[in-house]
Design an enzyme around this catalytic site. Structure first.
Site, PDB file in Angstrom:
ATOM      1  N   CYS A  86       0.882  -1.184   0.000  1.00 49.61           N
ATOM      2  CA  CYS A  86       0.000   0.000   0.000  1.00 49.61           C
ATOM      3  C   CYS A  86       0.909   1.219   0.000  1.00 49.61           C
ATOM      4  O   CYS A  86       1.650   1.436   0.962  1.00 49.61           O
ATOM      5  CB  CYS A  86      -0.890  -0.011   1.239  1.00 49.61           C
ATOM      6  SG  CYS A  86      -1.902   1.471   1.371  1.00 49.61           S
ATOM      7  N   CYS A 119      -4.840   6.801  -3.785  1.00 54.01           N
ATOM      8  CA  CYS A 119      -4.295   5.433  -3.803  1.00 54.01           C
ATOM      9  C   CYS A 119      -2.868   5.534  -4.334  1.00 54.01           C
ATOM     10  O   CYS A 119      -2.666   5.840  -5.518  1.00 54.01           O
ATOM     11  CB  CYS A 119      -5.140   4.522  -4.682  1.00 54.01           C
ATOM     12  SG  CYS A 119      -4.446   2.865  -4.826  1.00 54.01           S
TER      13      CYS A 119
HETATM   14  N1  LIG Z   1      -6.449  -1.807  -2.088  1.00 56.41           N
HETATM   15  C1  LIG Z   1      -5.124  -2.250  -2.550  1.00 56.41           C
HETATM   16  C2  LIG Z   1      -4.104  -2.119  -1.412  1.00 56.41           C
HETATM   17  C3  LIG Z   1      -3.965  -0.682  -0.942  1.00 56.41           C
HETATM   18  C4  LIG Z   1      -3.439   0.182  -2.036  1.00 56.41           C
HETATM   19  C5  LIG Z   1      -3.594   1.675  -1.815  1.00 56.41           C
HETATM   20  N2  LIG Z   1      -4.299   2.113  -0.642  1.00 56.41           N
HETATM   21  C6  LIG Z   1      -2.255   2.386  -1.943  1.00 56.41           C
HETATM   22  O1  LIG Z   1      -2.086   3.490  -1.382  1.00 56.41           O
HETATM   23  O2  LIG Z   1      -1.381   1.870  -2.684  1.00 56.41           O
HETATM   24  C7  LIG Z   1      -5.203  -3.722  -2.994  1.00 56.41           C
HETATM   25  O3  LIG Z   1      -5.849  -4.526  -2.336  1.00 56.41           O
HETATM   26  O4  LIG Z   1      -4.592  -4.044  -3.998  1.00 56.41           O
END
Ligand SMILES: N[C@H](CCC[C@H](N)C(=O)O)C(=O)O
Length: 241
Positions: free
Chosen positions: A69, A185
């Site tokens: 993340c 994200c």
């Molecule tokens: N939801 C993503 C993980 C968190 C990614 C996101 N919150 C970031 O800042 O990279 C997944 O399950 O692939």
């Protein structure tokens, strides 16, 4: 024990540190619930590690574990520095590999793990920036939550629409495991950066704006992605975990 809540450009996380590694999927669902819990996009648990400053467990709000993340890595770094678990320059272990981070006040920069290009599907391209991301270059207003949800399940990936305007990159992301659009994200912004750069629309460094409109910076140095932006601690409480 104390749990904290951190916001990294609007992507928010419950964070605590402990000694014991165990399955915390149900705890993540409980704490991340925006009606019956603290409310967050994810749960981050920091654990001791004999080689690196720490290792982490990362859970999405639905309790699913994810290997990485981007925004969470920036939040975990600030938490670790603030609570003396690491110095301002640190290395920690995630499911995607070792992340290097540097804290400078409330600005945190992390180096992501090596990225991969995983193929094209119509006007979409799939990248791995620690987790899988589909990216399409289009006008942001064409972001369609139902189309994103369909693609998320078809490819088991996060889904991004990215637009380059005035040499800035704007990104909207449907996040796997949150099952909705998030305010930011990190790995999605990085995948969108790679797609825009591959199409020759941007160079090796650019300012990036997610849905929260907070400014971040992404750069590619020696083929590694660096991702920098503001992080803040928004909540701290004693909590049974
Ligand atoms: N939801 C993503 C993980 C968190 C990614 C996101 N919150 C970031 O800042 O990279 C997944 O399950 O692939």
């Amino acid at each position: 024990m104390f749990v904290c809540k951190y916001s990294a450009s609007g992507n928010d996380f419950v964070i605590f540190h402990t000694f014991k590694k165990k399955d915390r999927s149900n705890l993540a669902k409980k704490l991340c619930d925006r009606f019956n819990g603290i409310g967050a996009d994810g749960l981050i648990v920091l654990l001791p590690h004999k080689t690196y400053d720490f290792e982490w467990q990362f859970y999405n709000a639905d309790g699913s574990e994810a290997s990485m993340c981007g925004n969470g890595s920036r939040a975990a770094a600030l938490y670790a520095y603030k609570y003396d678990l690491a110095s301002s320059k640190m290395k920690f272990l995630t499911g995607a590999g070792v992340i290097e981070a540097e804290v400078d006040g409330d600005i945190v920069e992390t180096q992501l793990t090596p990225y991969k290009e995983l193929g094209k599907f119509d006007e979409w391209e799939l990248f791995d920036t620690g987790v899988p991301h589909l990216v399409k270059l289009d006008k942001l207003e064409n972001f369609n939550i139902n189309e994103c949800r369909e693609l998320r399940y078809k490819h088991n990936a996060n889904v991004n629409i990215a637009e380059v305007k005035d040499n800035k990159l704007f990104v909207r992301t449907y996040e796997r495991g949150v099952e909705d659009e998030t305010l930011a994200c990190g790995t999605g912004m990085c995948a969108s950066f790679l797609k825009a750069r591959k199409e020759g629309l941007i160079g090796d460094s650019i300012k990036v704006y997610p849905k929260s409109k907070e400014e971040l910076e992404i750069s590619l140095k020696k083929n590694r992605l660096y991702f920098k932006g503001r992080v803040k601690e928004t909540f701290k409480a004693l909590c049974e975990v």
